[in-house]
Design a protein around this motif. Structure first.
Motif, short mmCIF file in Angstrom:
data_model
loop_
_atom_site.label_atom_id
_atom_site.label_comp_id
_atom_site.label_asym_id
_atom_site.label_seq_id
_atom_site.Cartn_x
_atom_site.Cartn_y
_atom_site.Cartn_z
N THR A 1 0.83 -1.21 0.00
CA THR A 1 0.00 0.00 0.00
C THR A 1 0.86 1.25 0.00
O THR A 1 0.60 2.20 -0.77
N CYS B 1 0.13 -6.05 1.83
CA CYS B 1 -0.57 -4.77 1.98
C CYS B 1 -1.07 -4.60 3.41
O CYS B 1 -1.54 -5.56 4.03
N THR C 1 -3.73 -2.26 5.54
CA THR C 1 -4.85 -1.36 5.26
C THR C 1 -5.24 -0.51 6.46
O THR C 1 -6.21 0.23 6.40
#
Length: 402
Positions: free
Chosen positions: A370, A399, A401
Motif C-alpha cells: 500500500t 498490503c 490497510t
C-alpha cells in the motif's frame, strides 16, 4: 591382444550408443555433436581422437535433446495415457479432450467456500485503502485455459478455478469493488481453446493483444483514459509467426512427442514508439522502440525447446517491481499493475495506453504494498490474475490497510 579387444569392445559400444543418438537427432531435425564427430573422424582418420571425444559427444546429445523425456512422452502418447504424474502434485500434466495440456492437482480439491468471502473482503479493504488516497482500483479476471462449463479433463479429475472465480467476483460485486471479467469476451470470440498455448498454461500473445483492446476501451469508458484507436487496430501491427518454436512449461515435462509444440507470434507496431523499461531487481534499463525496450528479441534468437522460453520475449520475465515509461504519451495515465505471469504478454501493449506503467509481481516483491503504491501516486491500480487463492493471499500478505 587383450588391450586390442578392449578397445574394439569400447568402440563397438560407443558406436552402438552413437547410432541410437544419430537416429534421435536425425528424427529431431538437426545435427548432433556425435554426428559432427563422426564426420570429423571420416575426414581425418583419427580413431584416437574419436575415442577421446565420443563419450562426451553422446552425453551432450542425450542431454541436449532430453531424450528420455521425449521417449517417455512418446510411449505415453502411443499408449493413450492422458495423465502424466509428477513428483510435485501441482506439476502433474493432463491431456485435455482438445489435445492440449493442463496442469492438474491429483490431490483432493475443495469447492469454493468461506475462503472466497474472506479473500473478497480483504480485496475490498485494499481497494478502500487506495480510495482513501484517491486511487481507483480495478480487479481484472483473466481467462483460464479450461472454459467455463466445458468438461475437458480425463474422467475423475476436476478443476474448480472458474467456480472459484465466479464466487469471488460475485462477492466483489456485493462489496462494491470495481472488476472486469475477461472470460465472457474470450468465450464469445472464436474457438476458446485457440487463445491458449497447447503446451503451456499461458494465453497466447494474440489473446493478450485482444485483452488489451478491451481493457483500453474500458479504461476510456470508466476512467476517461483514452488510447488512440490506431494503436489497438491489428492492421497497424506486423505479425511474425515462429512455427513450432515453443515448448511450454507443461510440454517440457512430457516432451514434444506427447502433445506437439506451439507456434509463437511476434507483434511489431507499424507506428513510431519510444519507451524505457527499467527494473532495479531485474538489473536492467532498456530504451528504444517497442520491439527492443519492452520486448526481448534475444529470447527468440535461438530455437531451444527445453532450454529456452520464448514467452518471455514480452516483458522479459517476472520482476518484483519494474516500470515502463512511454515517452510518446507523456500526458497519459500512470498505472500500477499487480501482476502474475499472464501479464508478461499484456504489459508491453498496456504500456502504450499509459505515460507510465509500473508492474509489481508479489512473488518477487518485498515491502509494504500500500505504501509503495501511494508513493508512486498512480491514476489507477489494476490487479490482473486468474483467480488463484495463492496469488490473492500474496496480495494480502504485502498490503497493510490500517
Amino acid at each position: 591382444m587383450k588391450h586390442r579387444y578392449t578397445i574394439t569392445a569400447l568402440l563397438f559400444l560407443l558406436l552402438l550408443a552413437g547410432g541410437f543418438v544419430l537416429l534421435v537427432t536425425s528424427f529431431l531435425g538437426r545435427e548432433g555433436s556425435f554426428e559432427a564427430l563422426l564426420k570429423s573422424v571420416a575426414q581425418d582418420k583419427d580413431v584416437t581422437a574419436f575415442l577421446d571425444q565420443a563419450e562426451s559427444a553422446v552425453n551432450e546429445d542425450l542431454d541436449r535433446d532430453h531424450l528420455f523425456i521425449q521417449l517417455y512422452g512418446g510411449v505415453q502418447m502411443l499408449s493413450g495415457r492422458r495423465v502424466i504424474q509428477d513428483m510435485v502434485e501441482d506439476n502433474s500434466v493432463a491431456k485435455l479432450s482438445t489435445g492440449a495440456l493442463n496442469f492438474v492437482n491429483l490431490g483432493t480439491q475443495s469447492q469454493p467456500g468461506e475462503d472466497v468471502i474472506a479473500r473478497a473482503r480483504k480485496t475490498a479493504e485494499f481497494a478502500d485503502a487506495l480510495e482513501a488516497s484517491d486511487i481507483p482500483f480495478l480487479y481484472v479476471a483473466a481467462p483460464q485455459k479450461i472454459q467455463r462449463g466445458a468438461e475437458l479433463l480425463p474422467k475423475g479429475l476436476e478443476d474448480n478455478g472458474n467456480a472459484y472465480c465466479d464466487a469471488y467476483l460475485a462477492e466483489l460485486k456485493w462489496l462494491g469493488v470495481d472488476y472486469f471479467d475477461l472470460r465472457p469476451l474470450f468465450e464469445s470470440n472464436g474457438i476458446y481453446s485457440s487463445w491458449f498455448f497447447s503446451t503451456d498454461h499461458h494465453w497466447k500473445p494474440e489473446a493478450a493483444f485482444f485483452a488489451w483492446q478491451h481493457l483500453a476501451k474500458l479504461m476510456d469508458d470508466r476512467y476517461g483514459f483514452v488510447t488512440p484507436s490506431r494503436f489497438t487496430d491489428p492492421a497497424n501491427w506486423n505479425k511474425t509467426v515462429l512455427e513450432d518454436y515453443f515448448l511450454g512449461s507443461q510440454g517440457k515435462r512430457v516432451g514434444s512427442l506427447y502433445a506437439g509444440v506451439d507456434d509463437f507470434t511476434i507483434y511489431t507496431p507499424k507506428f513510431e514508439t519510444n519507451l524505457t523499461y527499467a527494473s532495479q531487481s531485474g538489473g536492467f534499463e532498456r530504451t528504444g522502440p517497442f520491439q527492443h525496450s519492452v520486448c526481448f528479441p534475444e529470447r527468440v534468437e535461438e530455437w531451444d525447446w527445453f532450454g529456452g522460453n520464448p514467452y518471455t520475449y514480452y516483458s522479459g520475465g517476472d520482476y518484483g517491481l519494474a516500470t515502463m515509461t512511454n515517452h510518446k504519451n507523456p500526458n497519459g495515465p500512470k498505472v500500477v499493475l499487480l501482476r502474475e505471469s499472464f501479464s508478461c504478454a499484456l504489459a508491453p501493449f498496456l504500456a502504450l495506453s499509459c505515460s507510465e506503467l509500473t508492474t509489481i509481481d508479489l512473488r518477487s516483491f518485498s515491502g509494504d504494498l500500500t505504501e509503495t503504491i501511494r508513493a508512486l501516486d498512480p491514476d489507477l491500480v489494476i490487479t490482473l490474475y486468474t483467480a488463484s487463492t495463492t496469488k490473492l493471499d500474496n496480495m494480502f500478505e504485502f498490503c497493510k490497510t490500517e
